[in-house]
Design a protein around this motif. Structure first.
Motif, PDB file in Angstrom:
ATOM      1  N   GLY A   1      48.279  46.483  38.866  1.00  0.00           N
ATOM      2  CA  GLY A   1      47.164  46.855  39.712  1.00  0.00           C
ATOM      3  C   GLY A   1      45.995  45.915  39.544  1.00  0.00           C
ATOM      4  N   GLU A   2      45.184  45.889  40.567  1.00  0.00           N
ATOM      5  CA  GLU A   2      44.097  44.915  40.632  1.00  0.00           C
ATOM      6  C   GLU A   2      43.099  45.096  39.513  1.00  0.00           C
ATOM      7  OE1 GLU A   2      41.297  43.150  44.133  1.00  0.00           O
ATOM      8  OE2 GLU A   2      41.433  45.311  43.982  1.00  0.00           O
ATOM      9  N   PHE A   3      42.732  46.332  39.218  1.00  0.00           N
ATOM     10  CA  PHE A   3      41.665  46.570  38.238  1.00  0.00           C
ATOM     11  C   PHE A   3      42.018  45.979  36.890  1.00  0.00           C
ATOM     12  CE2 PHE A   3      39.987  48.509  41.549  1.00  0.00           C
ATOM     13  CZ  PHE A   3      40.029  49.876  41.693  1.00  0.00           C
ATOM     14  N   GLU A   4      43.220  46.330  36.432  1.00  0.00           N
ATOM     15  CA  GLU A   4      43.605  45.871  35.109  1.00  0.00           C
ATOM     16  C   GLU A   4      43.688  44.357  35.066  1.00  0.00           C
ATOM     17  OE1 GLU A   4      47.166  46.264  31.916  1.00  0.00           O
ATOM     18  OE2 GLU A   4      47.202  47.614  33.639  1.00  0.00           O
ATOM     19  N   LEU A   5      44.264  43.788  36.132  1.00  0.00           N
ATOM     20  CA  LEU A   5      44.378  42.337  36.181  1.00  0.00           C
ATOM     21  C   LEU A   5      43.001  41.696  36.115  1.00  0.00           C
ATOM     22  CD1 LEU A   5      45.803  39.652  36.635  1.00  0.00           C
ATOM     23  CD2 LEU A   5      45.797  40.114  39.073  1.00  0.00           C
ATOM     24  N   ILE A   6      42.087  42.167  36.954  1.00  0.00           N
ATOM     25  CA  ILE A   6      40.759  41.558  36.980  1.00  0.00           C
ATOM     26  C   ILE A   6      40.084  41.721  35.631  1.00  0.00           C
ATOM     27  CG2 ILE A   6      38.458  41.727  37.986  1.00  0.00           C
ATOM     28  CD1 ILE A   6      39.777  42.360  40.628  1.00  0.00           C
ATOM     29  N   GLU A   7      40.233  42.906  35.043  1.00  0.00           N
ATOM     30  CA  GLU A   7      39.595  43.100  33.742  1.00  0.00           C
ATOM     31  C   GLU A   7      40.163  42.149  32.696  1.00  0.00           C
ATOM     32  OE1 GLU A   7      39.852  47.330  33.119  1.00  0.00           O
ATOM     33  OE2 GLU A   7      38.532  47.636  34.839  1.00  0.00           O
TER      34      GLU A   7
ATOM     35  N   ILE B   1      37.621  32.593  43.982  1.00  0.00           N
ATOM     36  CA  ILE B   1      38.416  33.572  44.722  1.00  0.00           C
ATOM     37  C   ILE B   1      39.861  33.144  44.556  1.00  0.00           C
ATOM     38  CG2 ILE B   1      38.983  34.487  47.004  1.00  0.00           C
ATOM     39  CD1 ILE B   1      36.023  33.729  47.772  1.00  0.00           C
ATOM     40  N   ALA B   2      40.682  34.008  43.962  1.00  0.00           N
ATOM     41  CA  ALA B   2      42.086  33.667  43.733  1.00  0.00           C
ATOM     42  C   ALA B   2      42.964  34.606  44.537  1.00  0.00           C
ATOM     43  CB  ALA B   2      42.421  33.766  42.243  1.00  0.00           C
ATOM     44  N   GLY B   3      43.889  34.048  45.294  1.00  0.00           N
ATOM     45  CA  GLY B   3      44.917  34.827  45.984  1.00  0.00           C
ATOM     46  C   GLY B   3      46.247  34.523  45.331  1.00  0.00           C
ATOM     47  N   LEU B   4      46.898  35.565  44.811  1.00  0.00           N
ATOM     48  CA  LEU B   4      48.145  35.374  44.061  1.00  0.00           C
ATOM     49  C   LEU B   4      49.328  35.896  44.875  1.00  0.00           C
ATOM     50  CD1 LEU B   4      47.029  36.630  40.513  1.00  0.00           C
ATOM     51  CD2 LEU B   4      46.837  34.336  41.477  1.00  0.00           C
ATOM     52  N   PRO B   5      50.339  35.033  45.140  1.00  0.00           N
ATOM     53  CA  PRO B   5      51.531  35.510  45.845  1.00  0.00           C
ATOM     54  C   PRO B   5      52.381  36.391  44.936  1.00  0.00           C
ATOM     55  CG  PRO B   5      51.787  33.209  45.230  1.00  0.00           C
ATOM     56  CD  PRO B   5      50.397  33.607  44.821  1.00  0.00           C
ATOM     57  N   GLU B   6      53.285  37.159  45.558  1.00  0.00           N
ATOM     58  CA  GLU B   6      54.111  38.125  44.822  1.00  0.00           C
ATOM     59  C   GLU B   6      54.922  37.477  43.708  1.00  0.00           C
ATOM     60  OE1 GLU B   6      54.267  41.404  45.009  1.00  0.00           O
ATOM     61  OE2 GLU B   6      53.021  41.747  46.780  1.00  0.00           O
TER      62      GLU B   6
ATOM     63  N   HIS C   1      34.002  20.306  31.955  1.00  0.00           N
ATOM     64  CA  HIS C   1      33.024  19.543  32.742  1.00  0.00           C
ATOM     65  C   HIS C   1      31.609  20.080  32.555  1.00  0.00           C
ATOM     66  CE1 HIS C   1      36.126  17.222  34.697  1.00  0.00           C
ATOM     67  NE2 HIS C   1      36.737  18.300  35.137  1.00  0.00           N
ATOM     68  N   GLY C   2      31.394  20.962  31.575  1.00  0.00           N
ATOM     69  CA  GLY C   2      30.047  21.464  31.319  1.00  0.00           C
ATOM     70  C   GLY C   2      29.615  22.601  32.231  1.00  0.00           C
ATOM     71  N   ALA C   3      30.575  23.255  32.909  1.00  0.00           N
ATOM     72  CA  ALA C   3      30.241  24.381  33.784  1.00  0.00           C
ATOM     73  C   ALA C   3      30.847  25.664  33.211  1.00  0.00           C
ATOM     74  CB  ALA C   3      30.771  24.140  35.197  1.00  0.00           C
ATOM     75  N   ALA C   4      30.313  26.820  33.614  1.00  0.00           N
ATOM     76  CA  ALA C   4      30.847  28.107  33.163  1.00  0.00           C
ATOM     77  C   ALA C   4      31.484  28.834  34.341  1.00  0.00           C
ATOM     78  CB  ALA C   4      29.728  28.967  32.579  1.00  0.00           C
ATOM     79  N   LEU C   5      32.647  29.435  34.094  1.00  0.00           N
ATOM     80  CA  LEU C   5      33.270  30.295  35.104  1.00  0.00           C
ATOM     81  C   LEU C   5      32.501  31.614  35.077  1.00  0.00           C
ATOM     82  CD1 LEU C   5      35.564  30.299  37.119  1.00  0.00           C
ATOM     83  CD2 LEU C   5      37.085  31.081  35.334  1.00  0.00           C
ATOM     84  N   ALA C   6      31.772  31.921  36.146  1.00  0.00           N
ATOM     85  CA  ALA C   6      30.760  32.983  36.081  1.00  0.00           C
ATOM     86  C   ALA C   6      31.072  34.180  36.961  1.00  0.00           C
ATOM     87  CB  ALA C   6      29.393  32.416  36.451  1.00  0.00           C
ATOM     88  N   GLY C   7      32.219  34.182  37.644  1.00  0.00           N
ATOM     89  CA  GLY C   7      32.547  35.328  38.475  1.00  0.00           C
ATOM     90  C   GLY C   7      33.768  35.037  39.310  1.00  0.00           C
ATOM     91  N   GLY C   8      34.333  36.098  39.911  1.00  0.00           N
ATOM     92  CA  GLY C   8      35.509  35.864  40.729  1.00  0.00           C
ATOM     93  C   GLY C   8      35.975  37.097  41.464  1.00  0.00           C
ATOM     94  N   ASP C   9      36.958  36.887  42.307  1.00  0.00           N
ATOM     95  CA  ASP C   9      37.594  37.957  43.056  1.00  0.00           C
ATOM     96  C   ASP C   9      39.083  37.625  43.097  1.00  0.00           C
ATOM     97  OD1 ASP C   9      37.809  40.271  44.627  1.00  0.00           O
ATOM     98  OD2 ASP C   9      37.559  39.160  46.499  1.00  0.00           O
ATOM     99  N   VAL C  10      39.926  38.610  42.794  1.00  0.00           N
ATOM    100  CA  VAL C  10      41.371  38.383  42.739  1.00  0.00           C
ATOM    101  C   VAL C  10      42.052  39.323  43.710  1.00  0.00           C
ATOM    102  CG1 VAL C  10      43.407  38.307  41.249  1.00  0.00           C
ATOM    103  CG2 VAL C  10      41.151  37.896  40.280  1.00  0.00           C
ATOM    104  N   THR C  11      43.014  38.819  44.448  1.00  0.00           N
ATOM    105  CA  THR C  11      43.728  39.660  45.389  1.00  0.00           C
ATOM    106  C   THR C  11      45.139  39.124  45.572  1.00  0.00           C
ATOM    107  OG1 THR C  11      43.693  40.569  47.632  1.00  0.00           O
ATOM    108  CG2 THR C  11      42.905  38.322  47.380  1.00  0.00           C
TER     109      THR C  11
END
Lengths: 328, 328
Positions: A3-9, B87-92, B113-123
């Motif tokens: 599920g999305e929640f666990e993955l994102i966490e 924003i990451a889209g992951l195939p099955e 490269h001196g940057a921080a990964l500061a947020g995201g969205d996964v689907t």
């Protein structure tokens, strides 16, 4: 896949701790960077076949929905919207003219909410996809609000009405034999196709004492869990107090299923917040002045977890809308 | 479909003019918003089947390449990298563990490269896709550089060497019967799989008088056209002066095809800039101090368009790498 929640966490757990430039780091509705003004940044992906289908969605609906979902994350911080950036992937069945329609609708939707479309990247893709980056700023005179500030004794409040987007999706999905006045059915469908981010209500809540806030993109149950976990508190919500949009109960079939739609249906884009009881009257007046409504639906206790109490005394299991489960 | 360039230009033409918050608006390598510090923002999409294939790419390669391409837009402004949002889209066919590997590699590439990964969205998504938002800041002591400041009489300069990413892709694509020393072949392959954004060279150029700058993501010809159009000037480039990476001529088969790879192959992520002739010595020393090299490859004239002069006196038609044409 769990599920999305666990993955994102799990993925967010792997991120390094925020440096000095981040006032609010990964894992909230948006990230906040120090500066003058402080910047509020959130990214949001919408993908054909996962978040919408063409049809019933038209390109203009997709544009409006993507912009609304991205700006809803700024609303949940109490931020002022500024710029939007778009990554668009266009499948072969869309023409250059379709791309122009899409970008025209994105620019219109952005400016309708007081934001400017300020950059983008366009490419071919196997399905229509939109990645929206929303950039906002801290308003003068009101602090930004994270998910993490709720305290035992706070009231839990909700803007607007729930269940409309989920009921609208059911109406769009098939010819349903539901007796509804046409304006009621239209309002449900447009709650799904054209949801509105609660930007003014978010700033009103931030300016009148909200201690924690989140937007309802994953459903009341799932997002209440996020807020509860980030704040380290327990939330009890009376589902009988949650306002339902007109027609939701008719589409759902009965009261119990209507409450389930309100608890688990995402995409209503209302705001859930907590604030000290003594601020409730001021906050209610401020949210009403912004054109929305505010309802006290529960309270914060010490402890952990979320209880969704049913009118009959039972409880509903809180869970959210899950974009990693296989759907339609 | 007429190609990515025309589509993007048409779409960007529809964007409303930048408001007072934008110092540099849509259509440059990145957008610049006023503030203290000024923020430099760019978005970049990478999609399986369009920009890469799995294999020969591993998840870690995709992560590094996506981060490098996003940061290259900041390099082209002379900005300092700060945060990345994904924003990451992951195939099955990818598991949660694969998603964790991907995010781990993204965080590593960012911090490298001196940057921080500061947020995201996964689907979930029909193919692996990454949408990267790169946020940088204006460095103290050096101005940001747009595409629009070139003037007649400026020298046209190039960092590093071209053709490596395109030749590397040919080596990865099939077992080619090319006689190359293994280290030379490895360097070509890693130019495609693990390109480096020229962040230090970009700041060195910005700090030593560059008037216009762009990164070579669409190929020398296409990106020279972008710079020429944004600045309202003509560019003449001597292709015989363009340094080629070792092995490019062997992979290309002959000198003419090697020059074509250098002119039209994207993804080398080198920087093209213009500056007054009297700044050339200082800029060359500054770029060399950053670990790269700077070569004078042409000059700016009044007028419009780009001429790519061949060593034999003929000319090459400038065009870029086009992600909207159908590819493998």
């Amino acid at each position: 896949v769990d599920g999305e929640f666990e993955l994102i966490e799990r993925l967010i757990d792997r991120l390094p701790p925020p440096g000095p430039r981040l006032r609010i780091g990964p894992g909230d509705d948006a990230t906040v960077t120090e500066g003058d003004p402080a910047a509020v940044i959130s990214v949001d992906g919408l993908i054909e076949g996962i978040h919408f289908e063409l049809p019933p969605f038209e390109l203009e609906d997709v544009a409006r929905k993507a912009v609304a979902a991205a700006l809803s994350d700024l609303a949940a911080m109490g931020a002022e919207p500024a710029e939007l950036y778009v990554i668009a992937g266009l499948p072969e069945h869309l023409s250059v003219e379709d791309g122009e329609r899409l970008f025209g609708a994105l620019a219109d939707a952005a400016s309708g909410h007081g934001a400017a479309l300020a950059g983008g990247d366009v490419t071919r893709a196997p399905a229509l996809l939109l990645g929206i980056t929303a950039v906002g700023v801290e308003p003068s005179g009101a602090p930004l609000v994270s998910r993490a500030g709720a305290r035992a004794g706070d009231a839990v409040v909700l803007t607007g009405e729930l269940g409309g987007a989920a009921a609208g999706l059911e109406l769009l999905g098939e010819a349903r034999n539901v007796e509804l006045e046409p304006p009621v059915a239209d309002a449900l469908r447009s709650r799904q196709l054209d949801p509105r981010p609660r930007l003014e209500a978010g700033r009103a809540l931030a300016g009148s004492g909200a201690r924690a806030m989140i937007d309802l993109s994953d459903g009341l149950g799932g997002d209440a869990l996020h807020l509860s976990a980030a704040s380290g508190v327990a939330l009890t919500i009376e589902m009988g107090s949650v306002p339902l949009q007109a027609g939701v109960e008719e589409v759902a079939g009965d009261e119990r299923r209507a409450i389930e739609l309100a608890a688990s249906g995402g995409e209503d884009l209302e705001l859930l917040a907590t604030l000290p009881e003594e601020k409730l009257a001021d906050a209610t007046a401020a949210v009403e002045a912004s054109g929305s409504a505010l309802t006290r639906i529960g309270e914060v206790q010490s402890g952990s977890g979320v209880t969704l109490r049913l009118p009959d005394g039972g409880a509903l299991q809180p869970r959210g809308y899950d974009h990693l489960r296989s759907e339609g």
